[in-house]
Design a protein around this motif. Structure first.
Motif, short mmCIF file in Angstrom:
data_model
loop_
_atom_site.label_atom_id
_atom_site.label_comp_id
_atom_site.label_asym_id
_atom_site.label_seq_id
_atom_site.Cartn_x
_atom_site.Cartn_y
_atom_site.Cartn_z
N GLU A 66 37.66 -7.55 29.09
CA GLU A 66 37.35 -7.28 27.69
C GLU A 66 36.19 -8.16 27.21
O GLU A 66 35.27 -7.68 26.53
N LEU A 67 36.21 -9.44 27.58
CA LEU A 67 35.14 -10.35 27.16
C LEU A 67 33.80 -9.94 27.77
O LEU A 67 32.75 -10.01 27.12
N ASP A 68 33.83 -9.51 29.02
CA ASP A 68 32.61 -9.03 29.67
C ASP A 68 32.07 -7.79 28.96
O ASP A 68 30.86 -7.64 28.77
N GLU A 69 32.99 -6.94 28.54
CA GLU A 69 32.59 -5.73 27.80
C GLU A 69 31.94 -6.10 26.47
O GLU A 69 30.92 -5.51 26.07
N LEU A 70 32.51 -7.08 25.77
CA LEU A 70 31.94 -7.51 24.48
C LEU A 70 30.55 -8.11 24.64
O LEU A 70 29.71 -8.02 23.74
N LEU A 71 30.30 -8.73 25.80
CA LEU A 71 28.96 -9.27 26.09
C LEU A 71 28.06 -8.23 26.73
O LEU A 71 26.92 -8.54 27.10
N MET A 72 28.59 -7.00 26.88
CA MET A 72 27.84 -5.89 27.47
C MET A 72 27.33 -6.22 28.87
O MET A 72 26.20 -5.88 29.25
N GLY A 73 28.19 -6.93 29.64
CA GLY A 73 27.84 -7.25 31.01
C GLY A 73 26.69 -8.23 31.17
O GLY A 73 26.11 -8.34 32.25
N ARG A 74 26.40 -8.96 30.11
CA ARG A 74 25.26 -9.89 30.14
C ARG A 74 25.42 -10.93 31.25
O ARG A 74 26.49 -11.50 31.43
N ASP A 82 26.42 -20.26 21.30
CA ASP A 82 26.20 -19.01 20.56
C ASP A 82 26.96 -17.85 21.21
O ASP A 82 27.51 -16.99 20.51
N MET A 83 27.00 -17.82 22.54
CA MET A 83 27.74 -16.75 23.24
C MET A 83 29.23 -16.86 22.95
O MET A 83 29.92 -15.85 22.75
N LEU A 84 29.73 -18.09 22.93
CA LEU A 84 31.16 -18.29 22.65
C LEU A 84 31.48 -17.86 21.23
O LEU A 84 32.47 -17.17 20.98
N ASP A 85 30.64 -18.29 20.27
CA ASP A 85 30.86 -17.91 18.87
C ASP A 85 30.78 -16.40 18.69
O ASP A 85 31.54 -15.82 17.90
N GLU A 86 29.87 -15.77 19.42
CA GLU A 86 29.75 -14.32 19.36
C GLU A 86 31.03 -13.64 19.82
O GLU A 86 31.52 -12.70 19.18
N LEU A 87 31.61 -14.14 20.92
CA LEU A 87 32.84 -13.55 21.43
C LEU A 87 33.99 -13.71 20.44
O LEU A 87 34.75 -12.77 20.18
N ILE A 88 34.14 -14.92 19.89
CA ILE A 88 35.24 -15.17 18.95
C ILE A 88 35.09 -14.28 17.72
O ILE A 88 36.07 -13.70 17.22
N GLY A 89 33.86 -14.13 17.23
CA GLY A 89 33.61 -13.27 16.08
C GLY A 89 33.97 -11.82 16.36
O GLY A 89 34.59 -11.14 15.53
N LYS A 90 33.62 -11.33 17.54
CA LYS A 90 33.91 -9.94 17.90
C LYS A 90 35.41 -9.72 18.10
O LYS A 90 35.95 -8.67 17.74
N LEU A 91 36.09 -10.71 18.70
CA LEU A 91 37.53 -10.59 18.87
C LEU A 91 38.24 -10.56 17.51
O LEU A 91 39.17 -9.78 17.30
#
Length: 313
Positions: A66-74, A82-91
């Motif tokens: 799920e986390l990989d999907e939220l990062l679009m496979g980046r 910033d990546m961590l904050d992005e994930l928490i915000g999307k979750l």
């Protein structure tokens, strides 16, 4: 990681699959290639090392996917704040509670720390635990236990034996189901497969000892004939029978809370309770500390004490 690519031809001439997989740092006289990985690729690389097969690994596989999907496979060579904050915000936008976010971040942190230790990535973010509500600790009083256990026993003698064992040892349901005959010796039970990955041994009460003394009948352990799903089904039926069906907090794990509450109310210090239950830290054990209500009784005497009157001079 050096791949022997000469700096004669610039990155603009490299195949797409190379550019997609690597970040490039080049200068004279060498060209340095830094590998990049997605979360899914890191899990493929280290997942089998970090997690044993089972339900927990199944959940972690879902979390990382799920986390990989939220990062679009980046792909990345450094996992930034910033990546961590992005994930928490999307979750959070998906409706995940702080408790759920914490579970997913625990899996992510473990994976990234392994990758960092192995030199696969070269930077880590700071993980901060999200605040979780303390919640209610549901435990059974002796009358509730007697009624519920009687209803369980009508349905399954084995489920009744397991209930007795759970409330008198405080072990988790999975720990009890994984017990083998060799794990129960000398009036003690040893739990080797635990949530904290730390084994522990506890002495057994007379009735806990009595419910494990049964014929082996080809089973690997005293509760191996049961499965979590079947036990929970019997539990829920028994709850309904005794009028507790609407109590969502009354799950099998409440037997662990019941054991903890009885130890605390009986005056056992929190360190021993922590060791008994196998808590990794005192944090969870402290949630049971308020159950030792007798420790506060002397406070009432102090507050009710009347002030002394001064004698007239």
């Amino acid at each position: 990681m050096t791949h022997g690519i000469e700096p004669v031809a610039g990155p603009d001439t490299w195949p797409a699959h190379v550019l997609n997989r690597y970040s490039v740092s080049y200068g004279s006289p060498e060209l340095r290639i830094v590998s990049e990985y997605s979360l899914r690729e890191l899990f493929e690389k280290y997942g089998d090392i970090l997690w044993e097969p089972g339900k927990h690994k199944y959940n972690v596989t879902f979390f990382i996917g799920e986390l990989d999907e939220l990062l679009m496979g980046r792909r990345f060579s450094a996992f930034t704040q910033d990546m961590l904050d992005e994930l928490i915000g999307k979750l959070r936008a998906r409706g995940n509670s702080n408790a759920t976010i914490n579970r997913k971040m625990a899996a992510l942190s473990k994976l990234l720390r392994k990758a960092y230790k192995m030199g696969t990535i070269h930077s880590l973010p700071e993980f901060r635990r999200q605040k979780e509500p303390a919640g209610r600790i549901r435990f059974l009083d002796h009358d509730e236990e007697e009624r519920l256990f009687a209803a369980i026993r009508k349905r399954s003698e084995d489920a009744w034996r397991l209930s007795i064992f759970l409330v008198d040892t405080g072990c988790r349901l999975g720990e009890a189901l994984n017990l083998t005959w060799n794990d129960v010796q000398g009036g003690r039970a040893s739990f080797w497969i635990t949530k904290s990955a730390r084994s522990r041994t506890v002495p057994l009460t007379k009735r806990a000892l009595s419910v494990v003394k049964i014929p082996k009948n080809g089973y690997e352990g005293p509760f191996a004939m049961l499965r979590q799903a079947s036990f929970r089904a019997i539990w829920n039926e028994a709850k309904m029978e005794v009028g507790m069906g609407d109590d969502d907090q009354l799950v099998p794990h409440a037997l662990r809370h019941t054991c903890a509450s009885r130890l605390v109310q009986g005056g056992i210090d929190l360190r021993r309770v922590q060791m008994w239950l196998g808590h990794q830290t005192l944090t969870m054990t402290m949630r049971c500390a308020h159950l030792a209500t007798n420790d506060l009784d002397p406070c009432v005497d102090v507050l009710e004490r009347k002030p002394r009157r001064r004698k007239a001079g």
